[in-house]
Design an enzyme around this catalytic site. Sequence first.
Site, PDB file in Angstrom:
ATOM      1  N   SER A 190       0.827  -1.198   0.000  1.00 54.00           N
ATOM      2  CA  SER A 190       0.000   0.000   0.000  1.00 54.00           C
ATOM      3  C   SER A 190       0.860   1.247   0.000  1.00 54.00           C
ATOM      4  CB  SER A 190      -0.889   0.005   1.247  1.00 54.00           C
ATOM      5  OG  SER A 190      -1.528   1.250   1.397  1.00 54.00           O
TER       6      SER A 190
ATOM      7  N   TYR B 147      -1.904   5.408  -4.145  1.00 52.68           N
ATOM      8  CA  TYR B 147      -2.865   6.487  -3.921  1.00 52.68           C
ATOM      9  C   TYR B 147      -2.248   7.725  -4.540  1.00 52.68           C
ATOM     10  CZ  TYR B 147      -5.907   4.024  -0.579  1.00 52.68           C
ATOM     11  OH  TYR B 147      -6.795   3.175   0.010  1.00 52.68           O
TER      12      TYR B 147
ATOM     13  N   GLN C 192       0.754  -0.420  -4.768  1.00 50.01           N
ATOM     14  CA  GLN C 192      -0.536   0.254  -4.901  1.00 50.01           C
ATOM     15  C   GLN C 192      -0.334   1.738  -4.733  1.00 50.01           C
ATOM     16  OE1 GLN C 192      -1.975   1.750  -2.006  1.00 50.01           O
ATOM     17  NE2 GLN C 192      -3.807   2.531  -3.028  1.00 50.01           N
TER      18      GLN C 192
ATOM     19  N   ASP D  65     -12.175  -8.246  -5.834  1.00 49.50           N
ATOM     20  CA  ASP D  65     -12.096  -8.410  -4.390  1.00 49.50           C
ATOM     21  C   ASP D  65     -13.411  -8.000  -3.756  1.00 49.50           C
ATOM     22  OD1 ASP D  65     -12.194  -5.615  -3.838  1.00 49.50           O
ATOM     23  OD2 ASP D  65     -10.022  -5.457  -3.721  1.00 49.50           O
TER      24      ASP D  65
ATOM     25  N   LYS E 161      -7.778  -0.284  -9.761  1.00 48.88           N
ATOM     26  CA  LYS E 161      -8.531  -0.982  -8.718  1.00 48.88           C
ATOM     27  C   LYS E 161      -9.738  -0.163  -8.280  1.00 48.88           C
ATOM     28  CE  LYS E 161      -8.077  -2.904  -4.059  1.00 48.88           C
ATOM     29  NZ  LYS E 161      -8.623  -1.863  -3.190  1.00 48.88           N
TER      30      LYS E 161
ATOM     31  N   ARG F 260     -13.786 -15.045   1.123  1.00 53.05           N
ATOM     32  CA  ARG F 260     -13.455 -15.624   2.424  1.00 53.05           C
ATOM     33  C   ARG F 260     -13.143 -17.120   2.351  1.00 53.05           C
ATOM     34  NH1 ARG F 260     -13.054 -11.182   2.856  1.00 53.05           N
ATOM     35  NH2 ARG F 260     -14.059  -9.667   4.219  1.00 53.05           N
TER      36      ARG F 260
ATOM     37  N   THR G 223      -5.432   2.854  -7.162  1.00 57.75           N
ATOM     38  CA  THR G 223      -6.747   2.779  -6.533  1.00 57.75           C
ATOM     39  C   THR G 223      -7.570   3.978  -6.968  1.00 57.75           C
ATOM     40  OG1 THR G 223      -5.873   1.586  -4.635  1.00 57.75           O
ATOM     41  CG2 THR G 223      -7.973   2.730  -4.332  1.00 57.75           C
TER      42      THR G 223
ATOM     43  N   HIS H 235     -14.097  -1.973  -2.523  1.00 64.51           N
ATOM     44  CA  HIS H 235     -13.202  -1.639  -1.417  1.00 64.51           C
ATOM     45  C   HIS H 235     -13.680  -2.319  -0.141  1.00 64.51           C
ATOM     46  CE1 HIS H 235      -9.832   1.413  -1.028  1.00 64.51           C
ATOM     47  NE2 HIS H 235      -9.904   0.945   0.204  1.00 64.51           N
TER      48      HIS H 235
END
Lengths: 365, 365, 365, 365
Positions: free
Chosen positions: C109, C131, C129, C289, C234, C293, C157, C258
């Site tokens: 991130s 931002y 990733q 995503d 994303k 799970r 993102t 998200h």
Amino acid sequence: MTGDAPLSVADVTRLAEDRLPKELWDYVSGGSGAETTLAANRAALDTVAVLPRVLGGFADASPATRLLGTDASLPLAVAPMAYQRLLHPDGELAVAEAAEIAGVPYVVSTLSSVRLEEIAKVGAATWFQLYWLRSRPLVEDLVARAEEAGCRALMVTVDVPIMGRRLRDLRNSFVLPDEVVAANLEEGSAGRAHELVDGGSAIAAHTAEAFAPNLGWADLEWLRTRTRLPLVVKGVLDPRDAARAVESGVDAVVVSNHGGRQLDGAAPSIDALPAVVDAVGGRCEVLLDSGIRSGTDILRALALGARGVLVGRPVLYGLAAGGVRGVGQVLSLLATELRDAMTLAGCADVAAARTVSTVRTVRAR
Amino acid sequence: MTGDAPLSVADVTRLAEDRLPKELWDYVSGGSGAETTLAANRAALDTVAVLPRVLGGFADASPATRLLGTDASLPLAVAPMAYQRLLHPDGELAVAEAAEIAGVPYVVSTLSSVRLEEIAKVGAATWFQLYWLRSRPLVEDLVARAEEAGCRALMVTVDVPIMGRRLRDLRNSFVLPDEVVAANLEEGSAGRAHELVDGGSAIAAHTAEAFAPNLGWADLEWLRTRTRLPLVVKGVLDPRDAARAVESGVDAVVVSNHGGRQLDGAAPSIDALPAVVDAVGGRCEVLLDSGIRSGTDILRALALGARGVLVGRPVLYGLAAGGVRGVGQVLSLLATELRDAMTLAGCADVAAARTVSTVRTVRAR
Amino acid sequence: MTGDAPLSVADVTRLAEDRLPKELWDYVSGGSGAETTLAANRAALDTVAVLPRVLGGFADASPATRLLGTDASLPLAVAPMAYQRLLHPDGELAVAEAAEIAGVPYVVSTLSSVRLEEIAKVGAATWFQLYWLRSRPLVEDLVARAEEAGCRALMVTVDVPIMGRRLRDLRNSFVLPDEVVAANLEEGSAGRAHELVDGGSAIAAHTAEAFAPNLGWADLEWLRTRTRLPLVVKGVLDPRDAARAVESGVDAVVVSNHGGRQLDGAAPSIDALPAVVDAVGGRCEVLLDSGIRSGTDILRALALGARGVLVGRPVLYGLAAGGVRGVGQVLSLLATELRDAMTLAGCADVAAARTVSTVRTVRAR
Amino acid sequence: MTGDAPLSVADVTRLAEDRLPKELWDYVSGGSGAETTLAANRAALDTVAVLPRVLGGFADASPATRLLGTDASLPLAVAPMAYQRLLHPDGELAVAEAAEIAGVPYVVSTLSSVRLEEIAKVGAATWFQLYWLRSRPLVEDLVARAEEAGCRALMVTVDVPIMGRRLRDLRNSFVLPDEVVAANLEEGSAGRAHELVDGGSAIAAHTAEAFAPNLGWADLEWLRTRTRLPLVVKGVLDPRDAARAVESGVDAVVVSNHGGRQLDGAAPSIDALPAVVDAVGGRCEVLLDSGIRSGTDILRALALGARGVLVGRPVLYGLAAGGVRGVGQVLSLLATELRDAMTLAGCADVAAARTVSTVRTVRAR
């Protein structure tokens, strides 16, 4: 009826549940099998959402109509139900009197606990419901008695070749009390619902013994030739059967799953209604029962093409809660609710209600 | 079986849960993963709503039929299930005896805890379920033994390349007790489900060791040439596989998700059934299992095109609750319920049941 | 990790909830607004029912694949998530190490609490990733650092023009502890998520201050010209945006809401997936995503056309429960579950998984 | 308002419920009949899932718009609601002041408990809601007063030919306290909602006495000739009525089921919206109310074609919780939530929000 006046059928239902012995409550309120259809009747009705009309320019919606040529103050008849003296000593006489006061037809059950002739005297528009007895002469006799007593329609129940498995009654070993009998039938036969049958239901055994399990279209057509009364077939869900009934000369079909008391897993009647209405194409009347608990429910049925509904359990709950007055409150509640619902939906009369649109929405609860 | 006679499979299930040690209850009742498919099997069946037919003019619905050339008193066979002595000392012998009395086929599991030859002697119409062993000679041997013992069909399970992850068994460290063995297999192999494998399931490890994970269409076609017995493929959900099975010469497919015990997230078998029926186009029989708990469920499957169903867990619950008598009660309940459901749906026989219409309704509970 | 080994992500989730202070549990597990989308992600996945294939003739399903040109042992990358040292002192280093051991890409991130260069040294296939910072030179600097550190893909993102309103964080007055900082950013900026802003979220305020809210297609296209790394967008749900992204030269889109943390009321990503796959038409990779799970969930996504998934919260739960070992258990569980699910669905490899059919079934619970 | 600042309308609702006497809480929060429509409004909204757009390249979403020629800071007006002094001594004056501060129109109810002239002086853009009185001169007088007071639009409520049956009020024997009167109407009439009517609702009786039940299209068209104010019809669900309203010259229709307070069983307004938008075809504005509780809900309505929404109960909850400040918090919350939702959905302005796509998803809770 004690305490506050009931504001809805749900209120009356609670009163009845409080008042009735468990085995009677179970007998009236229960369904067959896992009670899937019993629950689905409500779930399906609750997802029918109405699109009201506005600015109709009328002051008072009129729910008055004609059902099978009989005037009715609202598009509702009291459904045929057996042994009403189980709920109150006055039994059918109280219910018929309340129906008469409310101005709606009362359908006498073959298994009424008061003789049909006495009920017919009460004054309501009376229809006779026929369970087809094994003996054809007895069938002819019942039909003749109904005609003679002034019944205005003949409703043949076709969804009880046998009785559905009602587990609550089996668990409760439910039998009729001695004082409640099938008053229209000869005594020997009537007695049978009063004794426990090994591992089975007394009422189911009686049904199996007394009634013809192999009723067919030919029987119906024979009956059609034998009476001039309007003929109704009750218990139709498949549109192919509805079309066949029209061809057999019936005046109405009742879309019904017998209130979830016969085939568990049968479709909610409101789900089956539109295809039946289409198949019938206006050639006979289409009524509906199974799950109707409010004026909104009646409006839902009308909007999906029914000409009227039969109401069963709520009437018995009213009878249990307060005799003739209790039934009167139920019918009065339904009349008020329907008139209000029609007004709010912009429907001046029953014909207008049948042009209202609906959508299916998600189940909210 | 103590106490009151059970009135439904749900009653028998409660009896079994009360009687079984938790780890056995979990082993039988549980599913794989998050048990999504286990729950969905029921939810999906409950939304299949039947449109009964009326006035069929028959007195007694007959659920008798033929499945794979075997006469059956109802369109039901006892599903193949491993290690039935886990539930009762009489194990497979009790279940087969009850099946024989009820007149329905019994499918012997490759993993039966009694030798197939002994089970076949009990007298029920016996089919043999084949888990494909890693050793081809052993497969040939099993098939030969099944033929020799008089088994009337061969059912190849194709949805267990590995065993599904059954979390309850892992949490319980579930292993077979010493006295329960895979009686059809040689002793070394059979022993393996009795010892905990590090962090894994004893039964899953045994499955992985004993059975061929790479079973293919060619194997099935080889088997087709080796036996004259009717050949069934169990565990098909995709219509493309159903069509391929027909082309491989099978006599039936079983639409099944293994009762929610293999791929969690697999489709409810009732949801998958119609497309399989379409793909097969009458070229072989289509059976269904996974979630059948009542006569109504059997009717639902027939209405959607199945020729019959396999019933698994309810039989084991009956076995746990009361041995041969308990299984008999379950089969008798299902027979009664199906006969009643067919009668109430206006279906004189199984062929008629397959012409009944259904609608999907909202989930009520 | 103490006690019994976890058997599912649900087990690890409970361990994490037990271990974490409430405010951290809320920060990780919570969603935005009324958490409608958070819940809908699961509900929608649970109604995707798979039709397994059978008799594929293979022994071992291989979930190995390539994602954006990177080898991956399964079609999964660890989703980019901020401030992983919140969950465990080893933070990103532990997660990256577990990813390396598991053989799956790790997405660093922009808001990692360890510098990207250190993370990249751990050895996992590392993607970065981005931002988009308000300062373009800082963006260029971050991209250059990521390239230099050996990151193999750049994931922009695009669904965080602002941070979603996460009511749990607001109620908890959640701020970062002093020792957790945005290690990739200059210190002044990083400090801002540590102080309560009047009536608002510290992290949201930091996001608003640091990141460009007005990111547009032109920016993306500029970035495309500046780097040779595979470029991923994303946070795409609308197929029109997916098509536009393809035209802008991206190598992949991630269908994502998200994890229900941005627009409450956004569509479940699994519901949005098929139309995106159609719009993209194979011209770039499609990942997904939000709500994954289990191995079955990965199979569901593949069956609906995804090439792989990102997994977020489960990894953090593993980190909280047991550091590198805990993350390893989560990735190992997912790998085992997916391999098993593929085997049970008859899919020898990821390409086969993408040809599996699905149906939507009723929600069972 | 005491304690922590509310973070959502749900918070304010809890504050109001805590603060209000039960009968007032019931009066405001309740619906008619079985409250099916009340619940369905929320259930239906929750299944409308938005597909956000990305990379729009704008910094600040602007929810500012024009509604009926009136500038509004967001596409929202305060719905007309009777007797606001029930909730707080400042009543309509507080709400109008908060609306003025928030920059949204305030719709004065015919049944306001403060005279419309005083409310209009507060400064908010004021619209006047008309219940059509039985006396046409009184209607003309009200319209003239509204025009003179500077009201900028006239909203005729058409879904109250009678009041819906609100069982909670009946159970509570709810009457207006002496100090709360219909300030716009002459005193004799206003008094009537203060006395219990036998077995009925005081407010319903007043409604029946004061208002014309037979309002028709001709009345609306007459009104159209009498005023130059923009004319709005509130309470339309059927697209046929929406088209007819356009032909009658209205400037807007409000798709509404009166917050579930009129016809129980009426469609959720969000379900009815798309067909109304289609029928209107851009010829007039389409607003929506009934169930709006968040910025996401407003976005859902815009995405399905509404130009704006009316918000009712949340404003009254704010009024009960904290007078002008409480209403301000509600409007401020909704503004923040909508601006955030628009930003997160990639909508720079209200026109863009109306181009966002939606899907229906499964109900998650």
